[in-house]
Design an enzyme around this catalytic site. Structure first.
Site, short mmCIF file in Angstrom:
data_model
loop_
_atom_site.label_atom_id
_atom_site.label_comp_id
_atom_site.label_asym_id
_atom_site.label_seq_id
_atom_site.Cartn_x
_atom_site.Cartn_y
_atom_site.Cartn_z
N THR A 134 0.80 -1.23 0.00
CA THR A 134 0.00 0.00 0.00
C THR A 134 0.84 1.28 0.00
OG1 THR A 134 -0.11 -0.15 2.42
CG2 THR A 134 -1.93 -1.14 1.18
N GLU A 135 2.12 1.15 -0.22
CA GLU A 135 3.04 2.29 -0.05
C GLU A 135 2.66 3.51 -0.90
OE1 GLU A 135 5.55 -1.29 1.20
OE2 GLU A 135 3.91 -0.87 -0.19
#
Length: 258
Positions: A134-135
């Site tokens: 999810t960076e």
């Protein structure tokens, strides 16, 4: 204070357990360091043939913890390079470990937690487990894990899951070839134990080691060069306006308008 990482050996199987359930087993520098040291311990333990990585609590790992993210905002470039190299060391320690590493994923494995799962040789997960890198949603980059992910899934899938940052189910992870097995939560402990015992009893330890080395070195011969580049990217991105904006919004639980 309880140990962040637990180590137990039984029937030549070392179980390494992330023990930070009150923080959803979120990663911070101390946990990363202790995990690295514990995997090295398992590597050097003559009584160990197979390693199982698991976590206490309902989450395998939620990624970086809030205090860690706050700290990153104040780091210099040089400090971020050191920090990124520490994560690289953990991942490469597992990847090059001369013993098979089995991940037992119960609950979610997100961001750095998903990266940690990705590095393992064989991955079991429960149907309830969710995965995701999810960076990009907080202005960050899944730099280091991307070097390993592309060897597990094809480029089309890698781009989809890294660029969208969407979470996905264990069934999807199986479809993507990211994991090996989806096993009911009531059975996963025994199933992993049975699998590990079968490797212990039916396979030569030396052959397992050399086969793992052969696969890793022939499918990913430029890994070290890629990782060096990824470490620099990781550190550089942390100085960007988008990273600072994303982290600030995340910490303040504000909606981010990109």
């Amino acid at each position: 204070m309880d140990n962040l990482v637990l180590y137990n050996v039984e029937n030549r199987i070392a179980t390494i357990t992330i023990n930070r359930p009150e923080k959803r087993n979120a990663l911070n520098p101390q946990l990363i360091s202790e995990l690295t040291e514990t995997f090295i311990r398992a590597s050097e333990d003559n009584g160990v043939k197979i390693v199982v990585l698991k976590a206490n609590g309902g989450t395998f790992s939620a990624g970086a913890d809030l205090e860690y993210l706050q700290q990153l905002q104040n780091n210099t470039f040089e400090e971020n390079v050191v920090d990124s190299n520490n994560l690289k060391k953990l991942f490469t320690t597992i990847y090059y470990l001369p013993k098979v590493v089995i991940a037992q994923i119960e609950g979610h494995a997100i961001a750095g937690g998903c990266g940690l799962a990705t590095i393992c040789d064989i991955i079991f997960a429960t149907p309830e487990s969710n995965f995701g890198y999810t960076e990009v949603k907080i202005g960050f980059v899944p730099a280091i894990v991307s070097c390993f992910l592309k060897q597990k899934v094809n480029e089309t899938i890698a781009k989809e899951i890294l660029l969208t940052g969407q979470t996905f189910s264990a069934d999807k992870a199986l479809q993507y070839n990211l994991i090996n097995y989806v096993t009911n939560s009531s059975e996963i402990h025994q199933t992993v134990k049975k699998f590990a015992l079968s490797l212990c009893k039916e396979s030569s330890g030396n052959s397992l080691m050399i086969t793992k080395q052969l696969i890793n070195q022939t499918t990913n011969p430029l890994l070290e060069k890629s990782l060096e580049f990824a470490v620099q990217i990781n550190a550089r991105v942390r100085e960007s306006k988008d990273f600072k904006k994303g982290i600030a919004s995340f910490l303040n639980k504000e909606k981010i308008n990109w």
